[in-house]
Structures are given as C-alpha cells and as structure tokens.
Write a protein that holds these residues in place. Sequence first.
Motif, PDB file in Angstrom:
ATOM      1  N   GLU A  20       1.023  -1.160   0.075  1.00 37.11           N
ATOM      2  CA  GLU A  20      -0.023   0.025  -0.095  1.00 37.11           C
ATOM      3  C   GLU A  20       0.921   1.327   0.039  1.00 37.11           C
ATOM      4  OE1 GLU A  20      -2.344  -3.242   2.339  1.00 37.11           O
ATOM      5  OE2 GLU A  20      -0.339  -2.577   2.207  1.00 37.11           O
ATOM      6  N   SER A  75      -7.118  -5.330  -1.361  1.00 38.53           N
ATOM      7  CA  SER A  75      -6.919  -5.506   0.007  1.00 38.53           C
ATOM      8  C   SER A  75      -5.575  -6.576   0.260  1.00 38.53           C
ATOM      9  CB  SER A  75      -8.025  -5.988   0.910  1.00 38.53           C
ATOM     10  OG  SER A  75      -7.451  -6.426   2.137  1.00 38.53           O
ATOM     11  N   GLN A  77      -4.253  -7.337   2.892  1.00 35.67           N
ATOM     12  CA  GLN A  77      -4.467  -8.066   3.848  1.00 35.67           C
ATOM     13  C   GLN A  77      -4.975  -9.274   3.596  1.00 35.67           C
ATOM     14  OE1 GLN A  77      -2.351  -7.177   6.587  1.00 35.67           O
ATOM     15  NE2 GLN A  77      -1.879  -5.440   4.769  1.00 35.67           N
ATOM     16  N   LYS A  78      -5.705  -9.220   2.388  1.00 36.90           N
ATOM     17  CA  LYS A  78      -6.772 -10.605   2.294  1.00 36.90           C
ATOM     18  C   LYS A  78      -6.106 -11.150   1.023  1.00 36.90           C
ATOM     19  CE  LYS A  78     -11.293 -10.087   4.113  1.00 36.90           C
ATOM     20  NZ  LYS A  78     -12.518 -10.252   4.056  1.00 36.90           N
ATOM     21  N   SER A 149       2.721  -8.651   4.260  1.00 39.55           N
ATOM     22  CA  SER A 149       1.181  -8.965   4.271  1.00 39.55           C
ATOM     23  C   SER A 149       1.165 -10.367   4.938  1.00 39.55           C
ATOM     24  CB  SER A 149       0.505  -8.774   3.217  1.00 39.55           C
ATOM     25  OG  SER A 149       0.653  -7.256   2.512  1.00 39.55           O
ATOM     26  N   HIS A 293     -10.813  -7.594  -3.143  1.00 41.66           N
ATOM     27  CA  HIS A 293     -11.244  -5.972  -2.700  1.00 41.66           C
ATOM     28  C   HIS A 293     -11.343  -5.805  -1.247  1.00 41.66           C
ATOM     29  CE1 HIS A 293     -11.598  -5.560  -7.193  1.00 41.66           C
ATOM     30  NE2 HIS A 293     -10.911  -4.223  -6.822  1.00 41.66           N
ATOM     31  N   GLY A 294     -11.444  -7.000  -0.440  1.00 40.23           N
ATOM     32  CA  GLY A 294     -11.516  -6.691   0.869  1.00 40.23           C
ATOM     33  C   GLY A 294     -13.024  -7.211   1.688  1.00 40.23           C
ATOM     34  N   HIS A 295     -13.789  -7.556   0.739  1.00 40.72           N
ATOM     35  CA  HIS A 295     -15.186  -8.093   1.322  1.00 40.72           C
ATOM     36  C   HIS A 295     -15.223  -9.446   1.624  1.00 40.72           C
ATOM     37  CE1 HIS A 295     -16.570  -4.329  -0.901  1.00 40.72           C
ATOM     38  NE2 HIS A 295     -16.107  -4.614  -1.900  1.00 40.72           N
ATOM     39  N   ASP A 296     -15.928  -9.488   2.690  1.00 43.81           N
ATOM     40  CA  ASP A 296     -16.209 -10.929   3.270  1.00 43.81           C
ATOM     41  C   ASP A 296     -17.166 -11.682   2.154  1.00 43.81           C
ATOM     42  OD1 ASP A 296     -14.747 -10.533   5.397  1.00 43.81           O
ATOM     43  OD2 ASP A 296     -16.371  -9.686   6.796  1.00 43.81           O
TER      44      ASP A 296
END
Length: 351
Positions: A20, A75, A77-78, A149, A293-296
């Motif tokens: 990032e 994301s 992190q994901k 990450s 994109h970071g969505h669950d």
Amino acid sequence: MAAVVLAADVPPPPEPITVEQAINDLLSMLYRIRHKLQTLIDYYIFPDVTPSAVSDYDPRLRILQTRLQSLSTLSYQKLPYIISNSDQVAGYYLNQVAEQMHNSVHGIQRIFTSHYDRDLEDRQPFIAIWDAITYKKSQIGELGRLHPSNPRRLRAEDMRPNELGSFCRGALQISNGVDRGRISFLESRDLSEGNRRKLKAFGGAFLTWQCPECSYRVRYHVSSSNTSNIYTTDEIRQHGGLAIKYRSLFLAKSHLYLPPPGTTTRVIDLRRRNSKIMIPSPLKYGCVFCFAHGHDLVRHRSAFTTPQALAEHIALRHTRPTPPTLMLHLFSVAIEGKLDDARKRWDVNLL
C-alpha cells in the motif's frame, strides 16, 4: 592486492515498505512527473503547439496512474488468503510501473535537453524524482523477501483451516498451480438432459473433477484426447443474456468448502418438529474479485449457491470497471476474448 570494502562504503538496505505504501509513493511521484512536464511545456513551448513527441507522455503517465489506482483497490491483507506469495506478485506489477516511470523521466529530459535547452543536462530537473524512483524500486524488490502482508510466509491454502463459507483448500491449491483433484467418469444415470443432448451432438464423455479437500465436484465435457482434462477442455459455459463466458476450471478455483455428506449437524427445535423448516441451499461459490477487494463472503452478495448466480454477479459487478490487472492475469480473465498473452487461453471471458 585485493581492495578492502569498508562498511561505510556499503549502502544500507532499503527501509521496509508495504504494498500500500509503495502504491501511494509511486502515485505521488507520478503527480510530480506530470507537474514538472507541464511546467517545462509552459516555459519552453507555450504558446506554440506542443510536439506529439512531448504531448504523448502525459497520456502514458495517466495510464500508469490508472493502473496504480486500480491496484490500490485491492486488500493486500486479504490477498494472501487466495494468492500465495501475494506481496511478491504485487511487487512484480509495481516494478513494471516504476520501470516505465523511469523510462518516461529519461525520455522527457532527453527531449528538452536536445531540442530546447542544453543547460538542462547539467541542471537535471528530474534528478530528484529519478533517485526517488530508483530507491522505491529497491524497496519494492524487497517485498518478495519480507512478505509484509504474510510474515509467516504461509501458502494460501495454509492460511486458515477448511470451514463453511470460506474458499476451500482445494480451490486455493488449483488457483496457485497445485492440482491434487481426482478425475472420474460421469455415469449415464447422473447425466442431465442437456448433457445427453451435448453427447448426442458432439460425442465424447462427461468427466468430473473431484476436490481432494471437500465433497465439491464439477463436471465438464471432453470430446478429444487434446481436450481431455479440466485445463484443456474446449467446453464453454454461458447463460443467455449475460456478458460473460467461463470454463469449469474457474468454478473449481472459486468453490467454497463443502463438508462430506452426513457430517453436518442440524439442530431442530422439537416444539417445531411438525412445522416446515426451510433450510437454505449450501453456498458453493465465492467471488474471488470481491474477496480480493476486501469484502467478506456473504450470501447473495459475494457467495452463491449456483454457477449461474456467480456468473450473474461477476457480469453485473466486475465488468465496469474490470478487476485490476493482477487479478485478470492470475485468474486468466480475458476482456472481449483478449488476454495479455495470445498463446494462453482464458478461464473467464468478460464481454
């Protein structure tokens, strides 16, 4: 006599950086390059017409800016949960952008030095930006070694145990180039009417790819020895009216963990044993683009029970704009039939 290298002569290693941070820093440098380019145009060329050799640089820089902005939507992190060595992969794409920024800086300064002001060779208006890009490239080069990450350096399949509602370890394996799936022949009694019509029209047979980690399986049609596995089958899935085509391999990469039959436990209130209880269909597919994109993974929003529901979602949510280049390449996604490498074949085709 061998030269003695003093510790003071060895440059220190670059400061650690996250993906990032690298994206934000490169975006900032791009703004500086574009601003300095416009300043040079205003000083040396305006009000005359800007030659195309100069004016063509800004559109190229805007393209790089768009790529970075697209990568910034992921994301990081994901990503390690679906892509092994995700920081190293991201670093590859960032290094490509940084290299093109270097080329642009060199080209712009050469044009203005050669055609407008020889003194610019000594003043070097881009030297600070050049050095900043060089240092940023050295930091990006460390991403694959440090894995900020994913400090434990786990493979995607080992980031979490198999659990309901999450991508299956088998899906993560095949997405990252490791396929331990089992192949079996689909018995005649298990064929649908559509399957029977296809066999009558094209011959061949239907096989199933069985996940080694859960009870998921997907069928696919083969008609020749050259297309006899899930990677090479020429079968294409599509649904009327949807701007997407895809292959069974993409479904295998997108499937969620399905426990073996008979292992799930259902708790039913005995006071309601005479009433009808609607048990929802199990979730079978997750959207890798939403997850990246970071969505669950949420039912009806990013997790689905059927291939058609997944296809409808992707056609609706991920065609305008398309996923970042990193995701397009890793999941073999074509745009209107075109891939970055014409020798490859697509698993998903966004129309």
